[in-house]
Every structure is written in structure tokens, then in C-alpha cells.
Design a protein around this motif. Structure first.
Motif, PDB file in Angstrom:
ATOM      1  N   PRO A 144      17.109  20.506  17.641  1.00 30.69           N
ATOM      2  CA  PRO A 144      18.069  19.769  18.272  1.00 30.69           C
ATOM      3  C   PRO A 144      17.228  18.637  18.985  1.00 30.69           C
ATOM      4  CG  PRO A 144      18.001  21.817  19.520  1.00 30.69           C
ATOM      5  CD  PRO A 144      17.068  21.877  18.355  1.00 30.69           C
ATOM      6  N   GLN A 145      17.904  17.392  19.358  1.00 29.72           N
ATOM      7  CA  GLN A 145      17.353  16.376  20.099  1.00 29.72           C
ATOM      8  C   GLN A 145      15.813  15.869  19.368  1.00 29.72           C
ATOM      9  OE1 GLN A 145      18.606  14.825  22.531  1.00 29.72           O
ATOM     10  NE2 GLN A 145      20.324  16.179  22.218  1.00 29.72           N
ATOM     11  N   CYS A 146      16.044  15.731  18.236  1.00 27.37           N
ATOM     12  CA  CYS A 146      14.994  15.065  17.389  1.00 27.37           C
ATOM     13  C   CYS A 146      15.420  13.632  17.118  1.00 27.37           C
ATOM     14  CB  CYS A 146      14.502  15.955  16.020  1.00 27.37           C
ATOM     15  SG  CYS A 146      13.261  15.024  15.126  1.00 27.37           S
ATOM     16  N   SER A 147      14.338  12.798  17.332  1.00 30.70           N
ATOM     17  CA  SER A 147      14.882  11.391  16.987  1.00 30.70           C
ATOM     18  C   SER A 147      13.518  10.711  16.748  1.00 30.70           C
ATOM     19  CB  SER A 147      15.775  10.692  18.161  1.00 30.70           C
ATOM     20  OG  SER A 147      14.941  10.900  19.359  1.00 30.70           O
ATOM     21  N   ALA A 148      13.758   9.378  16.069  1.00 29.74           N
ATOM     22  CA  ALA A 148      12.638   8.342  15.613  1.00 29.74           C
ATOM     23  C   ALA A 148      12.597   7.159  16.317  1.00 29.74           C
ATOM     24  CB  ALA A 148      12.899   8.351  14.072  1.00 29.74           C
ATOM     25  N   ILE A 149      11.353   6.661  16.790  1.00 30.82           N
ATOM     26  CA  ILE A 149      10.944   5.404  17.341  1.00 30.82           C
ATOM     27  C   ILE A 149      10.260   4.868  16.183  1.00 30.82           C
ATOM     28  CG2 ILE A 149       9.689   4.134  18.999  1.00 30.82           C
ATOM     29  CD1 ILE A 149      10.446   6.409  20.989  1.00 30.82           C
ATOM     30  N   LEU A 150      10.705   3.724  15.503  1.00 35.22           N
ATOM     31  CA  LEU A 150      10.041   2.792  14.715  1.00 35.22           C
ATOM     32  C   LEU A 150       9.262   1.681  15.214  1.00 35.22           C
ATOM     33  CD1 LEU A 150      13.039   2.589  12.174  1.00 35.22           C
ATOM     34  CD2 LEU A 150      11.331   4.200  12.112  1.00 35.22           C
ATOM     35  N   VAL A 151       8.027   1.602  14.796  1.00 40.85           N
ATOM     36  CA  VAL A 151       7.035   0.442  15.053  1.00 40.85           C
ATOM     37  C   VAL A 151       7.123  -0.527  13.816  1.00 40.85           C
ATOM     38  CG1 VAL A 151       4.998  -0.053  16.026  1.00 40.85           C
ATOM     39  CG2 VAL A 151       5.934   2.192  16.518  1.00 40.85           C
ATOM     40  N   THR A 152       7.051  -1.690  14.268  1.00 39.25           N
ATOM     41  CA  THR A 152       6.731  -2.974  13.258  1.00 39.25           C
ATOM     42  C   THR A 152       6.017  -3.977  13.942  1.00 39.25           C
ATOM     43  OG1 THR A 152       7.804  -4.545  11.673  1.00 39.25           O
ATOM     44  CG2 THR A 152       8.860  -4.214  13.637  1.00 39.25           C
ATOM     45  N   THR A 153       5.324  -4.896  13.358  1.00 39.71           N
ATOM     46  CA  THR A 153       4.906  -6.132  13.712  1.00 39.71           C
ATOM     47  C   THR A 153       5.734  -7.043  13.332  1.00 39.71           C
ATOM     48  OG1 THR A 153       3.341  -6.186  12.073  1.00 39.71           O
ATOM     49  CG2 THR A 153       2.401  -5.341  13.980  1.00 39.71           C
ATOM     50  N   PRO A 154       5.626  -8.323  13.808  1.00 36.50           N
ATOM     51  CA  PRO A 154       6.497  -9.549  13.520  1.00 36.50           C
ATOM     52  C   PRO A 154       6.341  -9.938  12.139  1.00 36.50           C
ATOM     53  CG  PRO A 154       5.340  -9.936  15.543  1.00 36.50           C
ATOM     54  CD  PRO A 154       4.765  -9.001  14.809  1.00 36.50           C
ATOM     55  N   GLN A 155       5.286  -9.769  11.250  1.00 42.37           N
ATOM     56  CA  GLN A 155       5.304 -10.321   9.758  1.00 42.37           C
ATOM     57  C   GLN A 155       6.246  -9.768   9.147  1.00 42.37           C
ATOM     58  OE1 GLN A 155       2.938  -8.864  11.752  1.00 42.37           O
ATOM     59  NE2 GLN A 155       0.842  -9.493  11.370  1.00 42.37           N
ATOM     60  N   GLU A 156       6.670 -10.523   8.044  1.00 45.74           N
ATOM     61  CA  GLU A 156       7.699 -10.172   7.195  1.00 45.74           C
ATOM     62  C   GLU A 156       7.152  -9.225   6.319  1.00 45.74           C
ATOM     63  OE1 GLU A 156      11.288 -10.370   5.153  1.00 45.74           O
ATOM     64  OE2 GLU A 156      10.369 -11.569   6.801  1.00 45.74           O
ATOM     65  N   VAL A 157       5.809  -9.230   5.880  1.00 44.93           N
ATOM     66  CA  VAL A 157       5.554  -7.968   5.042  1.00 44.93           C
ATOM     67  C   VAL A 157       5.555  -6.639   5.878  1.00 44.93           C
ATOM     68  CG1 VAL A 157       3.132  -8.201   5.792  1.00 44.93           C
ATOM     69  CG2 VAL A 157       3.648  -7.152   3.526  1.00 44.93           C
ATOM     70  N   ALA A 158       5.511  -6.404   7.088  1.00 47.20           N
ATOM     71  CA  ALA A 158       5.524  -5.254   8.003  1.00 47.20           C
ATOM     72  C   ALA A 158       7.183  -5.031   7.774  1.00 47.20           C
ATOM     73  CB  ALA A 158       4.908  -5.607   9.244  1.00 47.20           C
ATOM     74  N   ILE A 159       7.885  -6.093   8.104  1.00 45.21           N
ATOM     75  CA  ILE A 159       9.263  -5.803   8.297  1.00 45.21           C
ATOM     76  C   ILE A 159       9.954  -5.225   7.089  1.00 45.21           C
ATOM     77  CG2 ILE A 159      11.534  -6.876   8.430  1.00 45.21           C
ATOM     78  CD1 ILE A 159      10.007  -6.937  11.117  1.00 45.21           C
ATOM     79  N   GLU A 160       9.600  -5.656   5.926  1.00 46.81           N
ATOM     80  CA  GLU A 160      10.089  -5.159   4.656  1.00 46.81           C
ATOM     81  C   GLU A 160       9.721  -3.625   4.595  1.00 46.81           C
ATOM     82  OE1 GLU A 160      12.071  -6.585   2.425  1.00 46.81           O
ATOM     83  OE2 GLU A 160      12.121  -8.196   3.874  1.00 46.81           O
ATOM     84  N   ASP A 161       8.453  -3.249   4.851  1.00 50.40           N
ATOM     85  CA  ASP A 161       8.153  -1.891   4.728  1.00 50.40           C
ATOM     86  C   ASP A 161       8.983  -1.052   5.827  1.00 50.40           C
ATOM     87  OD1 ASP A 161       6.304  -2.388   2.893  1.00 50.40           O
ATOM     88  OD2 ASP A 161       4.531  -2.211   4.014  1.00 50.40           O
ATOM     89  N   VAL A 162       9.249  -1.414   6.852  1.00 55.10           N
ATOM     90  CA  VAL A 162       9.802  -0.877   7.929  1.00 55.10           C
ATOM     91  C   VAL A 162      11.280  -0.431   7.506  1.00 55.10           C
ATOM     92  CG1 VAL A 162      10.354  -0.541  10.378  1.00 55.10           C
ATOM     93  CG2 VAL A 162       8.189  -1.309   9.828  1.00 55.10           C
ATOM     94  N   ARG A 163      11.752  -1.600   6.795  1.00 58.84           N
ATOM     95  CA  ARG A 163      13.096  -1.542   6.361  1.00 58.84           C
ATOM     96  C   ARG A 163      13.295  -0.187   5.722  1.00 58.84           C
ATOM     97  NH1 ARG A 163      16.151  -6.221   5.892  1.00 58.84           N
ATOM     98  NH2 ARG A 163      14.311  -7.525   5.727  1.00 58.84           N
ATOM     99  N   LYS A 164      12.274  -0.124   4.693  1.00 59.01           N
ATOM    100  CA  LYS A 164      12.350   1.257   4.072  1.00 59.01           C
ATOM    101  C   LYS A 164      12.383   2.355   4.682  1.00 59.01           C
ATOM    102  CE  LYS A 164       9.794  -1.168   0.045  1.00 59.01           C
ATOM    103  NZ  LYS A 164       9.564  -2.209   0.673  1.00 59.01           N
ATOM    104  N   GLU A 165      11.471   2.444   6.080  1.00 58.16           N
ATOM    105  CA  GLU A 165      11.451   3.614   6.733  1.00 58.16           C
ATOM    106  C   GLU A 165      12.793   3.820   7.205  1.00 58.16           C
ATOM    107  OE1 GLU A 165       8.997   6.682   7.879  1.00 58.16           O
ATOM    108  OE2 GLU A 165       8.128   4.978   7.212  1.00 58.16           O
ATOM    109  N   ILE A 166      13.564   2.920   7.749  1.00 59.92           N
ATOM    110  CA  ILE A 166      14.902   3.100   8.262  1.00 59.92           C
ATOM    111  C   ILE A 166      15.722   3.755   7.377  1.00 59.92           C
ATOM    112  CG2 ILE A 166      16.951   1.900   8.794  1.00 59.92           C
ATOM    113  CD1 ILE A 166      15.191  -0.424  10.086  1.00 59.92           C
ATOM    114  N   THR A 167      15.789   3.202   5.867  1.00 60.74           N
ATOM    115  CA  THR A 167      16.494   3.978   4.647  1.00 60.74           C
ATOM    116  C   THR A 167      16.137   5.608   4.714  1.00 60.74           C
ATOM    117  OG1 THR A 167      16.516   1.832   3.641  1.00 60.74           O
ATOM    118  CG2 THR A 167      16.955   3.991   2.363  1.00 60.74           C
ATOM    119  N   PHE A 168      14.879   5.763   4.897  1.00 64.43           N
ATOM    120  CA  PHE A 168      14.218   7.229   4.717  1.00 64.43           C
ATOM    121  C   PHE A 168      14.886   7.927   5.878  1.00 64.43           C
ATOM    122  CE2 PHE A 168      11.247  10.302   6.387  1.00 64.43           C
ATOM    123  CZ  PHE A 168      10.903  10.991   5.118  1.00 64.43           C
TER     124      PHE A 168
END
Length: 262
Positions: A144-168
Motif C-alpha cells: 500500500p501507499q506506493c507511488s511514482a515521482i517522474l523526472v524530466t528535463t525541458p528538452q523535447e527528446v526527454a519529454i517524449e521518453d517520459v511520456r512513455k514512462e507515464i504510459t508504463f
């Protein structure tokens, strides 16, 4: 061993080099400064940087009747740390592992460490959505009480990869607490002016698009960079910095609302 852990925080990003280990260590140190009992687990098996960042290189993990005993940063044992880096003889040693061996080691890290009672267990993860992440998800499914904190940088290439992590996270049922934009501009240590050397606002835009909370923008700050390798907490050493403000607000949020995840 996780039965006595009140809350687990996974620090995730689909992209390498965005500062997950810095976020993980500063989050753990800030929680400790606020009086919580904290564990920090580094499951980046091929790039374990947590022992270096916290100035714990050369320490050993000991075996007890209850399981592995983490390395503690303080005599009160308010911050315990475990990393495969403690099992290596040199920081130059490479860790060469196939998938099944990775899975076995991570299971041991999750099941055989004698954390005792913890308010928070922070887990620093490698980039991607592969063996390490799947193993963690399978072992934390009943916690119980397990959650994720996602980390990105502002660049588009990082945003696209983090978008996949959200889906995961959504496919595996991990609640997302929110997203931090790291390396968001350069904060001058003399005048505190912030200059956007990369693009800006990508993390906040992604959070709005994905309908997840935005936890703040952390700039590149040379003063914070110098804390790496010393095991020092930005909130204590640099209380007026923007980095300290973001981590202070995040820890306040964690303390006020232990169920505040989406």
C-alpha cells in the motif's frame, strides 16, 4: 521486509541523464531533515551513483540474522542506504548482468533488507521500462501507499521518453504522485537570476497534458552540484535556493497528504 514501510516512492524517468539520482538523494535527505525515518534503495545496477553522491563509498553491507543491514548515514539510523555499489571493490568495476540475474538481485534488495520501521522508502531506478522496473512492479504490487515521482528535463527528446514512462505506470497500475522538471534553466549563484539555457516549460506542459500534478522546476545550480559527493542536504545548506524550495514543498506535501496520489 516491506511490511514495516509506510510509504514507497519510486523515482522514475524513461530518459537517462535527467538527474533521477540527484532527485532521489535530495528527497531522501530532505525527508531525514524533517524528522522522518527514511530508506534509500538504489536499483540502478549498472550505474550505481548513490554511494558517491552521499559520500558513502567504501562502506560495506553486512549480513544479519534478519537480512542485509543497510549503510546508515547517521548514528540515529534515520537514513539507511542500499546499493550494489557497496558490493563492488572499486567505482571502476563494471556490473555485467543478464536479465535473470538482474531480477534476482532486485528481488533480494526488495525482500531481504532489514530496513526496520520506515516512514518512507525512496527507490532510485535506472532509465527505461524493462527488467528492473517490471521486477519492482511485481514485488510492490501488494504494497500500500506506493507511488511514482517522474523526472524530466525541458528538452523535447526527454519529454517524449517520459511520456512513455507515464504510459508504463498506468499500464502497471502505479499511482503517479507528480512530475519534476529538472535542469530547468541555470540559476546564477551570485544574483539568483535564472537563465533558460535549454527550452523551458516542457515538464509543466507534459503534466497538464497527462493530467498529473506538476511538482516544480529545479534549475541547474552550481552550489547544489557541489553538494554531490558530500552527502549534504540542499534544504539545510542552501535554504534560500529554488532547489530547496521545491524539495521542501514536496516533503511538506508528502507529510500532509499521504494519500495524495493520482
Amino acid at each position: 521486509m516491506l511490511d514495516q514501510v509506510k510509504r514507497v516512492l519510486l523515482v522514475l524517468s524513461g530518459k537517462g541523464g535527467v538527474g533521477k539520482s540527484t532527485v532521489s538523494t535530495q528527497l531522501a535527505l530532505t525527508l531525514k531533515e524533517r524528522g522522518y525515518k527514511v530508506g534509500l534503495l538504489d536499483i540502478d545496477l549498472c550505474g550505481p551513483s548513490v554511494p558517491y553522491i552521499l559520500n558513502l563509498e567504501g562502506h560495506d553491507v553486512h549480513q544479519s540474522a534478519e537480512g542485509w543491514v543497510p549503510v546508515y548515514m547517521d548514528s540515529e539510523q534515520r537514513l539507511g542506504v542500499l546499493s550494489i555499489g557497496f558490493l563492488l571493490t572499486s567505482r571502476n568495476d563494471s556490473v555485467v548482468l543478464r536479465g535473470p540475474k538482474k531480477t534476482s538481485i532486485i528481488k533480494q534488495f526488495l525482500e531481504d533488507v532489514y530496513w526496520q520501521e520506515l516512514d518512507f522508502l525512496v527507490i532510485d531506478t535506472p532509465p527505461g521500462t524493462s527488467d528492473e522496473h517490471i521486477t519492482v512492479m511485481e514485488n510492490l504490487r501488494q504494497v500500500p501507499q506506493c507511488s511514482a515521482i517522474l523526472v524530466t528535463t525541458p528538452q523535447e527528446v526527454a519529454i517524449e521518453d517520459v511520456r512513455k514512462e507515464i504510459t508504463f505506470c498506468r499500464k502497471t497500475g502505479i499511482p503517479i504522485m507528480g512530475l519534476i522538471e529538472n535542469m530547468s534553466g541555470y540559476e546564477c549563484p551570485n544574483c539568483s537570476e535564472c537563465t533558460n539555457i535549454f527550452s523551458t516549460g516542457g515538464g509543466q506542459s507534459l503534466a497538464e497534458y497527462a493530467k498529473i500534478p506538476f511538482l516544480g522546476s529545479v534549475p541547474i545550480d552550481p552550489r547544489v552540484g557541489r553538494l554531490a559527493g558530500q552527502g549534504l542536504c540542499a534544504v539545510k545548506e542552501l535554504p534560500d535556493s529554488k532547489t530547496s524550495k521545491v524539495f521542501g514543498e514536496l516533503v511538506t506535501l508528502l507529510g500532509e497528504n499521504s494519500n495524495g496520489v493520482n
